[in-house]
Write a protein that holds these residues in place. Structure first.
Motif, mmCIF file in Angstrom:
data_model
loop_
_atom_site.group_PDB
_atom_site.id
_atom_site.type_symbol
_atom_site.label_atom_id
_atom_site.label_comp_id
_atom_site.label_asym_id
_atom_site.label_seq_id
_atom_site.Cartn_x
_atom_site.Cartn_y
_atom_site.Cartn_z
ATOM 1 N N UNK A 163 50.871 36.734 -10.014
ATOM 2 C CA UNK A 163 52.148 36.147 -9.621
ATOM 3 C C UNK A 163 52.128 35.726 -8.167
ATOM 4 N N UNK A 164 51.691 36.636 -7.296
ATOM 5 C CA UNK A 164 51.688 36.327 -5.865
ATOM 6 C C UNK A 164 50.752 35.149 -5.573
ATOM 7 N N UNK A 165 49.538 35.158 -6.135
ATOM 8 C CA UNK A 165 48.589 34.071 -5.857
ATOM 9 C C UNK A 165 49.111 32.755 -6.437
ATOM 10 N N UNK A 166 49.704 32.811 -7.631
ATOM 11 C CA UNK A 166 50.262 31.591 -8.234
ATOM 12 C C UNK A 166 51.361 31.008 -7.350
ATOM 13 N N UNK A 167 52.186 31.879 -6.784
ATOM 14 C CA UNK A 167 53.274 31.392 -5.932
ATOM 15 C C UNK A 167 52.700 30.826 -4.634
ATOM 16 N N UNK A 168 51.736 31.530 -4.041
ATOM 17 C CA UNK A 168 51.144 31.057 -2.785
ATOM 18 C C UNK A 168 50.521 29.675 -2.974
ATOM 19 N N UNK A 169 49.782 29.529 -4.077
ATOM 20 C CA UNK A 169 49.071 28.269 -4.330
ATOM 21 C C UNK A 169 50.058 27.119 -4.525
ATOM 22 N N UNK A 170 51.250 27.425 -4.997
ATOM 23 C CA UNK A 170 52.217 26.355 -5.240
ATOM 24 C C UNK A 170 53.180 26.140 -4.072
ATOM 25 N N UNK A 171 53.506 27.180 -3.308
ATOM 26 C CA UNK A 171 54.435 26.912 -2.197
ATOM 27 C C UNK A 171 53.733 26.170 -1.069
ATOM 28 N N UNK A 203 48.942 35.937 1.831
ATOM 29 C CA UNK A 203 50.283 35.346 1.944
ATOM 30 C C UNK A 203 50.446 34.539 3.226
#
Lengths: 196, 196, 196, 196
Positions: free
Chosen positions: C12-20, C86
């Motif tokens: 979840x965290x990596x998916x969010x980082x890659x998209x933000x 992050x």
């Protein structure tokens, strides 16, 4: 398997929606109460929408839990529901930043109305896959709560232009109506589960 | 099954919160140390909140792992906890951007206090479902750590207006108190698991 | 079970980082090539960081897949890694918007260095739980690739102030080094799996 | 196991992309229809991209469901697809805010083209792992729909500079082409599943 991924995707979208709404609580520049005060209507709108998204997640959870399988029709009905839910942060921020002005309040109601209809369509699509004699079909029954919500949202939209606070009261009232987990499904399926 | 989805949703929300906080580290326009320096208090606040959200995720993980089942009450107690956690990025940014001024620091403490109370309520809701003689109830015991945290946060809020750094010290101290995984649960359940 | 949730949270965290990170590609006001051109360095930095986060996700995936169990120490070592990851979107945007100026490029390298060290610490924490004779310990072996990366990042940071493009070349080179899935782990565990 | 995490990560990225697009619907300052009207083209572009990301998620879901296993090559082919999908929010916002001007419309088509090629490469990578005689290889067959989409996107890019609305029609048309779940896979695998 298929159902697991549908749930995971829906959880992801709802989790993101519920958290990006908080980005509309723009950090004020001052550090005193005067700087914080203008955020109050935005915060109130945030609380209302947080509760609504929580209700949708909760009911979605119960409904999918009770479903035995999902097909292509259910996948798209689910995406349709997520589309309307995805507009809630926008409607929330517009309503909050304009201190619950009539048009933003009416638009908020319109999004809730379209999401409620999309939920109804999703429920029908799942029940169609389960068969009319299924537990889920029996649990939904006449679905007075879903239908009442749709009627109340439809009434709130024009009322927002007459007396804006009536629309707000309706939104808060419908949220209260749903806050308790659906006893129809809990009772029937709980009993069914207990008997298994 | 039900528990899995509750965990997945909570993981999603906490993962998003922990990462959107970093969006408050606004990219400076210059490319020298002078441009980076003003970000230092925001970064400090980010580190503190990252640790807090990590602690909540960690403890949530252990508590849910030990729970046998979840009901509607637990679902809502969990959403209630996520609501207060969702305000941490806002409180962090406001505190950081105002260089730990009294009111933002007190608000940060208030959010931590409300989140701690929500966690306590969630723990009670889970234990109520497990029964008083359950391993989880025994593991929680008198919960001095949870109660001490609540007391310390409540003390930090007024102290932020007296000497702001005392409140900061308390926040950092409580975080240190929780950084180690809860030995009560680990010990009892670890033993229980080993014995199985 | 515990491992599943650690993986889900990290994903979840990596998916969010890659998209933000993509949010830093600010939508330009004009609609011609002139409006698009200034985004080119930001886009280049985005590609580099996307590849890096992809590598971390990929290696994390392989390492956790090979791990039999996780404990509290692993949970915190994992959060420590996620903390440094992050900060990649921030470092990426600062480097991209300043056209790879020395200080932002050095900071980017520092974040990569700290993330690489955190990954090393995480690997040690997992291996410590598995035991020195485990397949994972054997698969990691002397870990020349991880150590070489750490050395290269450490060299790139001062070099960014001498000739900035040397640091960029190092970052791109290390990424290429990791782009292939780790043959140590794939070979040993693949063989182990085949033999089971 | 490996497949589960690939699906979860892809779901996470697509769920985030589909929701951060809505952040481009900037909350207007006024509270009347005049304030809302300029958002109409942005909203139209949002709907189109929501449908496209929904289609990708849906087809990705079916394809991975049919795959027996994933290897390192599939992991990277998947990240490559996610990279191009991650640029959809940017292209959508640029196209919407410039009222479907030629260059943004052509760029939108280029991103769709590169995503379609990446999807084709991913499908080949998965089929290569399954073997030429696999059900998935048979289900894909000559893949006229994927190839037709690629041809149509390639045609739309220059056409955007001639008559911009022709490109829009093509994008909407290709979306309609894919809106139904792939009958090739559903039919063959559905039958295969039924026969098992």
């Amino acid at each position: 398997m298929s159902k697991t991924r549908l749930e995971a995707f829906s959880d992801g979208v709802i989790a993101i929606l519920i958290t990006i709404m908080v980005l509309e609580l723009k950090v004020p520049h001052g550090a005193d109460w005067g700087a914080l005060a203008p955020l109050f209507p935005v915060f109130t709108a945030y609380v209302l929408s947080f509760v609504y998204l929580g209700i949708y997640w909760n009911n979605h959870h119960h409904m999918l839990h009770a479903a035995a399988r999902v097909d292509g029709r259910v996948l798209w009905a689910n995406l349709h529901l997520l589309f309307w839910l995805s507009l809630i942060p926008f409607a929330t921020a517009w309503m909050g930043e304009n201190h619950f002005a009539p048009l933003p309040t009416a638009l908020y109601g319109a999004i809730l109305l379209l999401a409620a209809i999309a939920y109804y369509v999703l429920a029908r699509a799942i029940i169609a896959g389960e068969g009319p004699g299924s537990r889920l079909a029996a649990a939904f029954g006449r679905d007075w709560k879903g239908k009442a919500s749709i009627g109340l949202y439809a009434a709130a939209i024009p009322l927002a232009f007459v007396r804006e606070w009536i629309a707000d009261l309706i939104y808060a009232g419908v949220a209260l109506l749903w806050l308790v987990p659906d006893p129809r499904i809990e009772a029937r399926l709980g009993g069914g589960r207990g008997g298994t």
